[in-house]
Every structure is written in C-alpha cells, then in structure tokens.
Scaffold this active site. Structure first.
Site, PDB file in Angstrom:
ATOM      1  N   GLU A   2       0.842  -1.208   0.000  1.00  0.00           N
ATOM      2  CA  GLU A   2       0.000   0.000   0.000  1.00  0.00           C
ATOM      3  C   GLU A   2       0.874   1.254   0.000  1.00  0.00           C
ATOM      4  OE1 GLU A   2      -3.229  -0.323  -1.100  1.00  0.00           O
ATOM      5  OE2 GLU A   2      -3.471  -1.697   0.585  1.00  0.00           O
ATOM      6  N   HIS A   3       0.505   2.182  -0.878  1.00  0.00           N
ATOM      7  CA  HIS A   3       1.270   3.434  -1.051  1.00  0.00           C
ATOM      8  C   HIS A   3       2.690   3.149  -1.540  1.00  0.00           C
ATOM      9  CE1 HIS A   3      -1.809   6.184   0.399  1.00  0.00           C
ATOM     10  NE2 HIS A   3      -2.110   5.256   1.286  1.00  0.00           N
ATOM     11  N   ASP A  10      -4.915  -0.727 -10.302  1.00  0.00           N
ATOM     12  CA  ASP A  10      -6.318  -1.137 -10.438  1.00  0.00           C
ATOM     13  C   ASP A  10      -6.641  -1.571 -11.866  1.00  0.00           C
ATOM     14  OD1 ASP A  10      -6.194  -0.160  -7.912  1.00  0.00           O
ATOM     15  OD2 ASP A  10      -7.619   1.488  -8.207  1.00  0.00           O
ATOM     16  N   TYR A  27      -3.118  13.041   0.672  1.00  0.00           N
ATOM     17  CA  TYR A  27      -2.412  12.137  -0.237  1.00  0.00           C
ATOM     18  C   TYR A  27      -1.138  12.810  -0.755  1.00  0.00           C
ATOM     19  CZ  TYR A  27      -1.750   9.320  -4.510  1.00  0.00           C
ATOM     20  OH  TYR A  27      -1.246   8.539  -5.516  1.00  0.00           O
ATOM     21  N   GLY A  80     -13.052   1.471  -2.007  1.00  0.00           N
ATOM     22  CA  GLY A  80     -11.655   1.064  -2.132  1.00  0.00           C
ATOM     23  C   GLY A  80     -11.495  -0.279  -2.811  1.00  0.00           C
ATOM     24  N   SER A 112     -12.152  -0.506  -6.064  1.00  0.00           N
ATOM     25  CA  SER A 112     -11.916  -0.067  -7.430  1.00  0.00           C
ATOM     26  C   SER A 112     -13.070  -0.271  -8.396  1.00  0.00           C
ATOM     27  CB  SER A 112     -10.635  -0.676  -7.993  1.00  0.00           C
ATOM     28  OG  SER A 112     -10.165   0.219  -8.969  1.00  0.00           O
ATOM     29  N   GLY A 170     -16.718   3.553  -4.271  1.00  0.00           N
ATOM     30  CA  GLY A 170     -16.118   4.396  -3.240  1.00  0.00           C
ATOM     31  C   GLY A 170     -15.700   3.628  -1.997  1.00  0.00           C
TER      32      GLY A 170
END
Ligand code: ADP
Ligand code: MG
Length: 391
Positions: free
Chosen positions: A42-43, A184, A235, A135, A137, A133
């Site tokens: 993640e990230h 995604d 973000y 997460g 995708s 919405g």
C-alpha cells in the site's frame, strides 16, 4: 453471514433485460471487468514499488449495441450515479470528446477518447456489483469494462494488455481528474482465476502468483462503510514526503532505498514525518516481495504476519488508518483462526482484508460485528479472472 454476491450471469441477465426494455431491441455485446482487493503493498505504487492485488468476483457488466444514429446513450443502474443515471453525447471523432456532467460519465468518455480507434454510436446499460467508493476499485472496473466493450464492438484490440490498462488509467487521470496509480487497471485487465498479481510499478512487469492451494484458508473483505476519504491534500502531503526522502538520499525513488537509508535520513536531520513515511514505503516494498514468496510456498502463516505488519506500518508510520479500520482489524485479530488482517486501499475508510481459516469465518464475522460501532458488510474474496466478453 457474508453478503452473497450474485453470479455474473444474473448480473448480465439484469443488464440485458434493462437494455431490451429501454432501447426496444436485444443487446449484441456483453462484457464485464472485476473490482479488486490489494492484498499487500500500500502506497508503494508511486514510489516505483510492488503491489499484490487480486481480482474479485464483484464485477461491472456492460451490455449494448451499436447503431447508425449519431448519439451514444448510456444508462447506469448503480446507486452512485444519483439523479442523473443516463447520459448521451454525439459520437464521432474521439478527439472531440470532452469531460463534463454527470461526473460518472467521464470515466466512460475518457475510455472512448483513449481507445485505439473511433467507434460508432451505441446504446449501453451498466450494472455493477462492485461497491462504489469502498476502495475495491469500482472506477477501474468501469473503465476496463468500457474498454473491453469497445474492443468487442470494434473488433480491435491494442497489441498488449498493458496498453489497455494504461489507456484506462489515462481516462481516469484526464477525464475523471483522479491521479490514480496503475494497479487497479492492471489487475482488472490481467486478473487470473486462482492467482494474485505481483506488479512492479517501476517497469510494469507482472508475475502471476498462484493461490490455488489456499484450501482451508480464505480472504474476507470487510467494508467499514465509511467512505475512503484520503483527501487529495493528505495524499499529496504523503507523496511529497516520499519524494523529498528520495531526494535527500540522492535516489530516483524510495524503491532504491533500504533500511540503512532510514538512518541516513535521521543523520541528515530529515523531519520525523519524512522518516516515518519513508520507513513505511521501504518496509512495505520488502513485505510485498516477501508476501509473494510466502504465497508461492503456501506459507499462509507468514503471509498473515506480513499483512499485520503492513497494517501497523500504515497506522503508525504512514498514518492513513482510521479508528473504524483499526477497530475492525483488532477485532479480526482477536479470533482464533485469523492469520492476518489489514486495511486495504489508500486508507482513511474503505475496507479491510483478513486471511483466515474457512471454519473461522462465521465466528470472525460475529466478533467483528459485535466489536464494531458501525454496520460493516462482509464479502468472501475468491481470486477471480480479469475482464472479458461474456457470450
Ligand atoms: P473506488 O474505485 O474505490 O470504488 P472511486 O472514487 O475511485 O472509488 O470511484 C467511484 C466513482 O466511479 C463513482 O463515484 C462513480 O463516479 C464511478 N463509478 C463506479 N462504478 C460506477 C457505475 N457502475 N456506474 C456509474 N459510475 C460508476
Ligand atoms: Mg477508484
């Protein structure tokens, strides 16, 4: 109980029936593309790192037919579209298509604008079982389903699936205005039943990682039903910390950094925030690689431990968890039979993903429900296939 997902065929039937009622003829093209869950990584995407998603049995189906008229008309049955569930625009040169209202239509227009050729006017109906919405995708599922629809309609495909994923990402950037990564669209395009996809975000090289021996284990997705609201400023702040850390270290990205570089950052008086954000990214990239190896060896205990470490790092160092996600993760970890649990997606709401023994599913759901202040929704996530035409 976990929510029972309707089979693709029943979603397709609903779309076909709606199309026939709305447009007075039978649809000729029928496609779908899946949502996804990121198992770990993640990230890491905007730091040239690795991600390890799998495609879900939740899908976005598009049915439709081309015609000789001038207008393309599209209807979505999704709750997310609000009052305006239909839009139409002049078909013609794809260079003339511009984003506008309703916003949800921009994902579709962007795909048409970024397709490899102009397409004739068409009518279409969209039905989706990917919660929007959350997460998982729904946006990439919509883009990749649209692109697959255009491929079937025109009989033309790009040379490589990577180009399809990239065109869909471009649609999200330029038409929907969302600066998303590439994960995604890749997994929705390339997902393979029984596999997770290890994606190297630096050079877009992929490796299918078999999960065919999950046997007694299963992934459970829990939607906190708090929307994933990582604001663009939060973000960007984190992303900028990562870029700054790489700059201080004289590296192209944090992909090229290791744990010694954390000490280097500290000795160069980098702020605490920069050190923590870099530490998450550097450790998460390694965890993702280790997790792929663990999966290949059917070492699910190790995979679960890595999921736990990933969540803790996202909570403490990257600071993108929320009290709702933390509460779901802690509750899951309290149950015997749970190997690991973490938030999935960008954070600040959305879903968690938990690896657990199949025979522990019911008691885990009960315990999570009892401990959580909100109303969660549960889905069993089986590794599913990518986008395709349905006959
Ligand atoms: P996620 O991708 O995590 O579900 P996003 O905010 O990236 O969340 O994308 C959600 C948006 O995508 C929705 O607000 C809507 O604009 C669009 N969308 C997704 N699925 C559909 C659908 N079936 N019909 C219309 N719009 C959709
Ligand atoms: Mg999205």
């Amino acid at each position: 109980m976990a929510t029972l997902l309707p089979h693709v065929n029943s979603v397709k039937e609903k779309a076909l029936q709606t199309f026939a009622e709305k447009f007075g003829e039978q649809a000729a093209v029928c496609v779908y593309a899946p949502g996804r869950v990121n198992l770990i990584g993640e990230h890491t995407d905007y730091n040239d790192g690795f991600v390890l998603p799998m495609a879900l049995p939740m899908v976005t189906v598009i049915v439709g037919k081309s015609h000789n008229g001038k207008k393309t008309r599209i209807l979505s049955l999704s709750d997310v579209v609000g009052n305006i569930n239909e839009f139409e625009f002049e078909a013609g040169s794809r260079a003339d298509i511009k984003p506008g209202e309703p916003k949800w239509a921009n994902y579709i227009k962007g795909c048409i604008a970024n397709f490899i050729c102009d397409v004739p006017a068409f009518n279409a109906v969209i039905v989706s079982t990917v919660p929007a919405g959350a997460g998982l995708s729904s946006s990439a599922a919509l883009e990749v389903a649209t692109y697959t629809f255009l491929e079937t309609l025109s009989g033309k495909k790009p040379e490589k699936p990577e180009l399809k994923a990239l065109a869909c990402q471009k649609a999200e950037h330029n038409f929907a205005g969302v600066p998303c990564g590439i994960m995604d669209q890749f997994i929705s395009t390339m997902g393979k039943e029984g596999y997770a996809l290890l994606l190297d975000c630096r050079d877009l090289i992929t490796k299918q990682i078999p999960m065919l021996h999950l046997n007694n284990y299963i992934f459970l997705i829990t939607n906190s039903n708090t929307p994933h609201k990582l604001s663009s400023s939060a973000y960007c702040e984190r992303r900028d910390c990562c870029y700054e850390a790489a700059k201080i270290l004289g590296k192209k990205s944090l992909r090229d950094a290791n744990m010694n570089d954390i000490l280097a950052l500290i000795s160069q008086n980098a702020s605490e925030s920069i050190v923590k954000k870099a530490r998450h990214v550097i450790t998460e990239i390694q965890r993702t690689l280790n997790a792929a190896v663990a999966l290949e060896k059917n070492d699910f205990q190790q995979f679960g431990r890595l999921m736990n470490e990933s969540h803790d790092s996202l909570r403490d160092d990257y600071e993108v968890s929320s009290k709702e996600l933390d509460s779901l993760v802690s509750a899951a970890r309290e149950v015997d039979g749970v190997l690991g649990s973490r938030l999935t997606g960008a954070g600040f709401g959305g879903c968690t993903v938990t690896l657990l023994r199949k025979d522990a599913v019911d008691k885990t759901i009960q315990h999570m429900k009892a401990k959580y202040s909100g109303t969660p929704t549960f889905y069993i996530a089986t590794p599913s296939g990518g986008a395709r035409e349905i006959s």
